[in-house]
Design an enzyme around this catalytic site. Sequence first.
Site, short mmCIF file in Angstrom:
data_model
loop_
_atom_site.label_atom_id
_atom_site.label_comp_id
_atom_site.label_asym_id
_atom_site.label_seq_id
_atom_site.Cartn_x
_atom_site.Cartn_y
_atom_site.Cartn_z
N GLU A 170 8.01 4.78 25.47
CA GLU A 170 9.20 4.30 26.18
C GLU A 170 8.96 4.27 27.68
O GLU A 170 9.66 3.61 28.41
CB GLU A 170 10.39 5.25 25.92
CG GLU A 170 10.70 5.51 24.46
CD GLU A 170 11.33 4.28 23.84
OE1 GLU A 170 12.19 3.69 24.51
OE2 GLU A 170 10.94 3.92 22.71
N GLU A 196 9.38 8.13 57.15
CA GLU A 196 9.51 7.36 55.90
C GLU A 196 9.95 8.20 54.70
O GLU A 196 10.70 7.71 53.84
CB GLU A 196 8.19 6.64 55.57
CG GLU A 196 7.80 5.56 56.56
CD GLU A 196 7.21 6.08 57.86
OE1 GLU A 196 6.83 7.27 57.91
OE2 GLU A 196 7.13 5.32 58.84
N THR A 205 13.56 -1.66 60.54
CA THR A 205 12.49 -0.75 60.15
C THR A 205 12.34 0.43 61.11
O THR A 205 11.61 1.38 60.84
CB THR A 205 11.15 -1.50 60.00
OG1 THR A 205 10.21 -0.64 59.36
CG2 THR A 205 10.59 -1.94 61.34
C1 DMJ Z 1 8.10 3.01 62.97
O1 DMJ Z 1 7.83 2.47 64.21
C2 DMJ Z 1 8.58 1.99 62.00
O2 DMJ Z 1 9.21 2.63 60.93
C3 DMJ Z 1 7.48 1.10 61.49
O3 DMJ Z 1 7.91 0.18 60.54
C4 DMJ Z 1 6.41 1.96 60.87
N1 DMJ Z 1 6.01 3.04 61.68
C5 DMJ Z 1 6.91 3.77 62.50
C6 DMJ Z 1 7.32 5.13 61.98
O4 DMJ Z 1 6.42 5.82 61.29
#
Ligand code: DMJ
Length: 645
Positions: A479, A519, A619
């Site tokens: 599964e 992250e 980001t």
């Molecule tokens: C940041 O400047 C941003 O998140 C980028 O996309 C990736 N690296 C750094 C943080 O680790």
Amino acid sequence: MPGISDSFTTAAAFHSAMAILTARRFQRLALLTVVALVFYILLDQADYVAIPMVPKTGQYVQSTYDWARRRMKYPFDESKLIKLPEGIPRELPRIQYDFSQDEASESHIKTQKERQEAVKQAAKKSWNAYRKYAWGRDELLPEKLTGKDTFAGWGATLVDSLDTLWIMGLKDEYKEAVQKTATINWDKTTSSHCSLFETTIRYLGGLLSAYDLNGDQVLLDKAVELGDMLYAGFDTPNHMPANSFNFREAKAGSLRPSMGESSAAAGTLSLEFTRLAQLTGDPKYFNAISGVTRALEKTQDDTNLPGMWPVFIDVSRNEPENPISATGSSFSLGASADSAYEYFSKMYVLLGGLDPTYKKLHMKSMATARKHLLFRPMLPDLYPATPPDVLLSGNVYANGQDIIDLQPQVQHLGCFAGGMFALGGKLFHEPAHVKIGEQLARGCAWAYEAFPSGIMPEVSEIIPCPAPSSAPSSKDEEEEEFPRCKWDDATYKEANTAPGRYPKPFRAVQDPSYLLRPEAIESIFIAYRITGKKDLLDIAWRMFTAVQKATETNEAYTAISDVNVAPGEEQADAHGRGGTRSRTKNSMESFWIAETLKYYYLIFSEPDLISLDDYVFNTEAHPLKIPKPGKEAEGKEGLDTEKEA
Ligand code: DMJ
């Protein structure tokens, strides 16, 4: 001292004086002519438009070069401009878990408040040190207690921190930061060039987000000045962005896109340029990034790993219809590729669900990543009762023919993938992606706990469970998309040059540092807001306390060089210099306050503070307001700029 009349008593003296004066007049005239000529030539060559440093309103200082008035060397074809999608934003599926159905106990509320306050104090400490020792510089050196300029010297930490200060309710600090920001002159730099990508995500994203939160006009004005400068990055023969933004070349229209550009640099301008277009009503910014989107769309099925793009791509092709070529063999969700993937689903959200292209780009790339990049680590027998249900994301080598080879390298940068899968899963009704997102988020948190410092390294390598096809099967495992596997000591030893050096099942650590990156907590935060699972709060707290313990200095926080060493157990170096200090990297990048501390703060806050249904994060963790049905998608009028904190 002779009187003035004495100097002109004789005709000879008078004539010689006149001759000197006439010669001087000629000299001055000649000098003026040369200056005017040089000025004219410069103006003609670079379309240079100098404007006096006149404050616009209050403390506002306008930049001394007006990029908006610069003529483009390669103008876009007016008849082919791509406009913001028209129409009323669609009602998107609810992203956040419905927290109102849970009754929060008093002790839960108390714990949340205490944890939130601890994060706020860490941010305050970091900000105060920056303000005291590095005000207006890009970064604080947290050990040396001085400033350093790494992003053209406009004050990266200053601008990157604006929204965090606002969200945390640090109003005085915020006010002072806005005043300083209003005096930034984008034409005054400490470097000959900047990165288009970094300047967009940190500075432009920071300004737009703070504006979205509080509506301070000066921030939008500064964002427009900057956006007009960055727009020149697209003034290239094929209109692909030149990430290496040399100011002189940009003014002269001689920037060129690269033959080996990181896919992240090319694909991570879209959210910020789109928000700028929405807020100003000027479609040129959206048109510029749309060219990149179209080029990515065209090549998506035609790479060595269809659905994804190589980490590095050629964006320099002089064919208007096919400006990029994506022939490389390395694929990853980590360094240099990461946010290119992150932005597809987020663009779908920011455009109010009106452009299906972004859904397609997201779904196809996630299907490929799911099939080829994700894996379950082989876990040691440490968890007899409930082994953690975790996944990780690695890299793939693919030659486009018969080889698709998973390299189980784990990068801290790749830890954002959990949030990306979970968010896309909610948005596009893919419950399996929500589950994968949570497993990935928990995977990085598990890697944190595996190391003596309680923090995972920047880059490491791990032993994976065998891929599904060759995995031993049992009824349950049939599964399971990513089957669990039993610990195998022989495999571990065979794959490991130094067994025991790193915690099992890590077989190598290529880069043992922790750079104060966000992250891992980013994905835990998103997983919590989406699933509402309370154990994620304790996981986040353990991560925060580990980070605090390992990185706190007298006055701020610093990146550290080895997470494989527990804080306090560092040895003196060969020269007898000792202890903790020799392990620090004396660096506090702007994303520490902008991202890492913001995510820690938000996970311990009420879930409606920067709800994922109201904001989409760029980001660099800058929340941008999502246009809602019933409000205009374009222009500022329809946007709700109510205060958040
Ligand atoms: C940041 O400047 C941003 O998140 C980028 O996309 C990736 N690296 C750094 C943080 O680790």
